[in-house]
Design an enzyme around this catalytic site. Structure first.
Site, short mmCIF file in Angstrom:
data_model
loop_
_atom_site.label_atom_id
_atom_site.label_comp_id
_atom_site.label_asym_id
_atom_site.label_seq_id
_atom_site.Cartn_x
_atom_site.Cartn_y
_atom_site.Cartn_z
N THR A 73 13.79 9.13 8.56
CA THR A 73 13.30 9.60 8.11
C THR A 73 13.69 10.54 7.40
O THR A 73 14.31 11.30 6.49
CB THR A 73 12.15 9.36 8.08
OG1 THR A 73 10.48 8.56 8.08
CG2 THR A 73 11.14 10.58 6.95
N CYS A 326 -2.74 -4.43 1.28
CA CYS A 326 -3.35 -4.18 2.15
C CYS A 326 -3.59 -3.16 3.21
O CYS A 326 -3.72 -2.58 3.90
CB CYS A 326 -4.83 -5.13 2.01
SG CYS A 326 -5.30 -5.74 0.28
#
Lengths: 390, 170
Positions: A73, A326
């Site tokens: 990242t 979800c």
């Protein structure tokens, strides 16, 4: 029951040699590589050694082209923002693809808030970008093309070499997010022709919290973190030496073991795909049949939702990953799966299986047996299965 | 991540299935976040004599359906209508914050099923069950972020307070 890890993309065990290198460093090498005394020198020697190992893994022209970071990242943020800020006077246009990781998507969204323009390219049904689209998208204002090497949800590998020929021709900087590729498949940055390449140590059995950014010599890029002169002036702050030493050790093992790891993972992948039809019906295998990560299987199982499958498998001590909205906590279906043409319901039933050195043929068989029961259980509850006409 | 009660209802869901010739049917769903739920009722003496459900969704959605079916069974229609989303979540010993939206589905489906029964009894034409594409605005007129509960603008796709994508789910 011992856990069966079929989610190596998320977590890899630290290999014994990596652990040993890190433990030795913890005990004997606490120094700061920037210090001007012997304690510092010892740390600097270890840092250089790790840098050489990592540079060897991706075939840099010189180890100086490796910047150690805190992981994929940070490397991605550094590459994109670093170029965007350094080249802002030349233009504010960036080209990317529709199936990038959030680290890329959200970095670009942040830049859009600051006035940059982004062109995002579609992919085909296998998840590949057409290099011709990249050529068409580049304008006089374009300062950066950022397209991932391989995708973490479907495993598809992009035509990076072809894209790099275009970016070189048009003199635009090219970054590739190779977080899921480096240490897994052979990587030669010189042959690929990229200017920037992001990667992470935990992809190849190294520790988490450490990664790298390849910066081709002469690439215009600002640091993300300003401060000291560490990492060849590209990343300020005292290095995470223990982590970096672990990453170096993992890189050495990856160089040595990659051919056998690939052969073994492919063997397990083929076994799984060959035997899957004997256990479940109505599923789609995602990704490119040929241009794909050797250890990754992505399947969309109809009429059921992925997080439920993960929970039922976890109860049986099997770890897999899902890309259901979800489970991701994102409340929206995966942009990657929608981009390759899956509908919302199929995207919800998508699981990603990634093999590693510690997996066996028995693991695959047990997974298939347990999956069969889980799918049957969930389909009995599912209104979609009862009424497939909708 | 989930409470013991949630896992119990997820692994051993109660009242799964379809009631043939049901007196009331309620269907809700949100294909965007993926959960869909159907509830079937058998009514006797204005009480829920039997209830069955089918759910396509995550562990929380399945547990919510199961818990709701247990809570509703045997209740008078008036009492059943009063079961709130929060009641179901509380009975499950809480749900993770980003799963609270799943609990909305359960009570909504039950209310629709009761409405279906009452409409039929009143001689109204039975409305075609329709799956809602979006969540209703449950807190009145305003929209709230499903993650941090901060107020967001109508149609916002990004919550500035918690820096989260919202898309259609708010």
């Amino acid at each position: 029951m011992a856990m069966i890890n079929l989610d190596h993309l998320s977590a890899n065990p630290l290999l014994p040699a990596v652990q040993a290198a890190m433990i030795e460093a913890i005990q004997k090498n606490y120094g700061n590589p920037s210090s001007q005394h012997k304690i510092g020198d010892q740390a600097a020697v270890a840092l250089d050694k790790a840098r050489e190992s990592v540079a060897g893994l991706i075939h840099c022209a010189t180890p100086k082209e490796v910047v150690f970071t805190s992981g994929g990242t940070e490397s991605i943020n550094h590459a994109i923002k670093g170029v965007a800020f350094a080249k802002a006077d030349k233009g504010k246009h960036i080209v990317t693809s529709n199936i990038e990781h959030n680290a890329v998507l959200r970095t670009l969204r942040r830049l859009k808030m600051m006035g940059y323009q982004v062109t995002s390219l579609p992919v085909d049904e296998h998840g590949r970008v057409d290099p011709g689209d990249v050529a068409k998208a580049i304008t006089d204002e374009t300062i950066l093309v950022t397209i991932m090497h391989s995708n973490n949800e479907i495993g598809t590998i992009q035509p990076i070499e072809e894209i790099a020929r275009i970016t070189r021709d048009k003199k635009v900087i090219f970054h590739s997010d190779a977080t899921d590729s480096v240490g897994v498949v052979p990587m030669d940055v010189q042959k690929l022709g990229v200017d920037l390449l992001s990667f992470a140590s935990n992809t190849f059995y190294g520790p988490t919290g450490v990664g790298g950014l390849y910066v081709r010599r002469g690439t215009m890029i600002w640091p993300l973190l300003d401060g000291g002169v560490q990492e060849n002036n590209k990343r300020a702050g005292t290095e995470n030496l223990i982590g970096i030493i672990g990453m170096g050790a993992a890189a050495e093992l990856a160089i040595k073991d990659m051919p056998s790891r690939i052969t073994y993972a492919k063997h397990l992948k083929e076994k799984l795909l060959r035997e899957l039809p004997n256990h479940i019906e109505e599923y789609i295998v995602n990704g490119h049949p040929e241009w794909s990560l050797p250890h990754l299987v992505s399947i969309s199982i109809k009429y059921i939702e992925g997080e439920s499958v993960v929970l039922l498998l976890d109860e049986e001590s099997i770890a897999v990953s899902t890309r259901s909205a979800c489970a991701a906590g994102a409340l929206q279906a995966s942009h990657v799966l929608l981009s390759i043409g899956r509908d919302f319901a199929d995207a919800q039933g998508t699981m990603v299986i990634t093999f590693g050195e510690d997996n066996t043929e028995e693991d695959v068989e047990r997974f298939l047996t347990v999956l069969q029961v889980a799918v049957k259980t969930l389909r009995e509850i599912s209104p979609l299965y009862q009424k497939p006409a909708n | 991540m989930y409470s013991k009660t949630v896992m119990d209802h997820f692994k051993n869901p109660r009242n799964v299935g379809v009631i043939e010739g049901a007196d009331g049917v309620g269907e809700v769903g949100n294909p965007l976040c993926g959960d869909m739920m159907s509830i079937y009722l058998k009514i006797k003496d204005e009480k829920i004599h039997d209830i069955k459900f089918q759910t396509f969704g995550c562990g929380a959605a399945i547990a919510v359906s199961s818990m709701l079916s247990e809570m509703a069974k045997g209740k008078s229609l008036d009492d059943a209508k009063r079961i709130s989303n929060k009641d179901v979540a509380d009975a499950l010993e809480g749900l993770p914050k980003n799963k609270l939206h799943c609990s909305n589905l359960g009570a909504d489906a039950l209310k629709l099923a009761i409405q279906d029964y009452e409409d039929k009894k009143a001689g109204k034409k039975r409305p075609t069950p329709k799956r809602a594409e979006k969540h209703e605005h449950t807190h009145g007129d305003k929209c709230y972020c499903p993650y941090c509960d901060s107020e967001v603008e109508e149609g916002a796709t990004f919550c500035m307070a918690c820096q989260t994508d919202l898309e259609e789910a708010h």
